[in-house]
Design a protein around this motif. Sequence first.
Motif, short mmCIF file in Angstrom:
data_model
loop_
_atom_site.label_atom_id
_atom_site.label_comp_id
_atom_site.label_asym_id
_atom_site.label_seq_id
_atom_site.Cartn_x
_atom_site.Cartn_y
_atom_site.Cartn_z
N CYS A 123 17.13 5.70 -55.83
CA CYS A 123 17.64 6.24 -54.57
C CYS A 123 18.90 7.05 -54.85
O CYS A 123 19.84 6.54 -55.48
N GLN A 133 21.15 7.97 -52.80
CA GLN A 133 22.29 7.55 -51.99
C GLN A 133 22.83 6.19 -52.43
O GLN A 133 24.04 6.01 -52.52
N CYS A 134 21.95 5.25 -52.72
CA CYS A 134 22.39 3.88 -53.06
C CYS A 134 22.75 3.74 -54.53
O CYS A 134 23.67 2.99 -54.87
N ARG A 184 27.49 2.26 -50.36
CA ARG A 184 26.24 2.69 -51.00
C ARG A 184 25.05 2.36 -50.09
O ARG A 184 24.58 3.22 -49.35
N CYS A 185 24.55 1.14 -50.17
CA CYS A 185 23.44 0.75 -49.30
C CYS A 185 24.02 0.35 -47.95
O CYS A 185 24.13 -0.83 -47.61
N ARG A 186 24.43 1.34 -47.17
CA ARG A 186 25.18 1.12 -45.94
C ARG A 186 24.24 1.15 -44.74
O ARG A 186 23.41 2.04 -44.59
N VAL A 187 24.37 0.12 -43.93
CA VAL A 187 23.63 0.06 -42.67
C VAL A 187 24.66 -0.01 -41.55
O VAL A 187 25.52 -0.88 -41.53
N ALA A 221 19.30 -5.82 -46.45
CA ALA A 221 19.16 -4.40 -46.79
C ALA A 221 18.59 -4.23 -48.20
O ALA A 221 17.76 -3.34 -48.44
N HIS A 278 15.04 -2.45 -49.00
CA HIS A 278 15.02 -1.28 -49.87
C HIS A 278 14.03 -1.47 -51.01
O HIS A 278 13.30 -0.53 -51.38
N CYS A 321 18.86 2.47 -45.99
CA CYS A 321 20.03 3.33 -46.14
C CYS A 321 19.95 4.58 -45.28
O CYS A 321 20.94 5.31 -45.14
N GLN A 322 18.79 4.87 -44.70
CA GLN A 322 18.64 6.02 -43.80
C GLN A 322 18.78 5.55 -42.36
O GLN A 322 18.16 4.57 -41.95
#
Length: 758
Positions: free
Chosen positions: A53, A55-56, A377-380, A431, A435, A614-615
């Motif tokens: 990924c 983003q992550c 990074r893996c932001r919710v 998360a 993922h 993450c989206q």
Amino acid sequence: MVQEKNDGINNNNMNLLRQHNKPALSWELKIKKKVRTIPSFLGNFRPAVGQCCHQCTPDSLRKNLGKNSFLGFDNLLDVSETKTRYRGWLVRRLCCALFVSGLKVFGSPAGDRMQRICQSNRVREALAAAAHPEGEICQERLSRLTPFLPLINTCISSALLRFTGWAMLKMFASVFGSIQVNLNHLSALHKASREGSLLVYVYLRQSSVDCALIPLVLFCHNLRVPYTICPLHVNSPFLRSVLNKLGVVLLPSSVSTELDAEMETLYSPVMTSLIGELLHEGQALSVGVSAVSGHGGQWLARIRRLIKDGSVPDVSLVPVGISYDSVTNTNLQGSTQVCLRSALQWLWDLFWKKPEGSVRIHLGQPFSLKEMCEPGRCRVDKWLPLQNLLLPVILNSRVDDMYGKRQMLWLLPSFECTPELSPSEKDVCVAIILHLMFSAASCKAVMSTSIVASLLLHRYRKGVSASTLCLDVAWLTEELLFRNRDVGFGGSLVEVVHYSLSLLSPHIIIAAVPSREDPLIMSHPSAAAALHLSHLAQTVTHAFTLECVGACAVSAMLREVVFSGVSSRVRTEGVEGEEVKDDMEFDVVLCQTELTERALQLCHLLPPGSMPPCQSSQSFALDAIDSLVRCGVLITEENPAAAPKCDFWKKESSLKWTTTDDPYHSDSDCEEQDLWSYKISQPSRCPDMLFFLCSMLAGHLRTLCWTTMALDIVDTPLAEAEFVRQIHSHLWNTANQKKQYYGERVARRRRHTLLLEH
């Protein structure tokens, strides 16, 4: 996309097709002149699946950047003398044994692991909390760990591993025609293993065969065989002893299900300490996560806790995608109860079984779990209960909560009530699980039977001619490759379709109509056939998730137009339309804002693993609408009152200026919002693509609707098992009623069609 080389994969598939010595269908002669080859790649490039990924894990992605050369596939069952150091006629007869004897094996004795686990702080605190109020002596406390001794002493015996590897190659040769392994990311795994990285392989649970396939693949390619977390309850002491020496961590003998084991007080701390000790020893792990119940995600949460506590520096996660050509009794998820008699019966049936179907395995790129858990990074953004997300829709009020994410704490059944985990830590663990579920599902190749099952189930429910089915298989294959999904087949169009129909023959009907040269192919009306085809079509549905959400959003707006009784042209400025008389002319113009809101509402109802956490939901909804524009279902229509997009001078002259000391000032206030609208179109290759996409997601949404209706009928409170039983009974009865109603309508139409043909 990576450059394709001649790897012989099409030749292997062609040989597999010829293994089914069945008479050729008559329609082959008709389209023999139109035979075309279905490539497993577009042009000279093949889809690069299993990427990290961006983003992550950008650092992990940067390490593998520019290393996407295609290395081909390896058929594990194709063991010849070329895979050994020897040559000759005797070697050709003993090549499998020689191949296994030459592989590198990493033994792993248990040693003093039991003592180290008993001395860990986590186990000591659990033993102290489980003691009686008057206290117990140390020996009595340690006696509580007796049920876990076989699990703690799990090891890997080198001699037994070689023998089991040889036996599994022979056994799977009787079950599958081929087991194809993508070699792209094996070099990255070898490099990570040499550098001392701790590898954790994560896959989606589909069958009990998954637990055996991943160790076999790694064993045949000189990689460390992982300790496999297998949620099976084995009753036979002999089988438990053998599996424990092969690195298989089973359920305790005192429990029957994985959920029962998690409810025990000492199970979670002992298993967490066991995972920590295995990683300290440098061992690899293999963890399966259920896409339905989320079971297995607690093991990833345990690894996350070990990294946070500093017990383990870092691990590299490797998503694994496993695809099957057919769903047989050997790879269906059944009962978790295994005894010696059932195992011997299964082995005996293999001797009389003909190899059927193939398996495609994709190993993804390894990425750092520690990097993934870093802030930002893996932001919710928001984890909210489902009622908080849907109540504004029901009450017809627009609030910011509708842009959040659905909370899924049920993915961590054992950690839901654990006081050590804060709500933010639970969200991070959920998360990570979501993922990896998405990554493993994206790694799976789409098999030919999945494409045929999807077409028969979602597009041609009333039947389709063989020649039309061949053309649609070629079209759908190109669409999947365009979406960066690998396909697990290749060869001529007729042979691929013929091979798929032969595997699906128990669940389809092939009827020869005298007035037609092509046979009519349709799915069997039984519930078992529908479940079988639906299971195979899930990989196609996952690849078209964006388009399915957008199509259902369009369908929802069209439904509102039909039932509102206004003009078919939807206006966004509150202009009332004229009443509809007679048939409606669907010259509908749909507003982007309303379409995005409908898609956003549907995002909250998707099954777990359908979209990356993450989206954001709003970004996913916008992508869903854009995907319909790309595939030709929607056509963008500019507002005639607005300025053309190329008129930059008018845009600059219409800027709004505000004072800088305004506390509510934003740069976006100076920009005009683009007013987009869309009109429905029909793609040339698939005119009814809108209905095809809606049908892919209709089954899931219909089940949710029926379940919601059942909540008013079921008397609560109830035990979980009884509640699930009553819900399943209601769904079954409702499906039978709907089937009878629609079946009568279909039967009448078929009678009229036959009368017209005769």
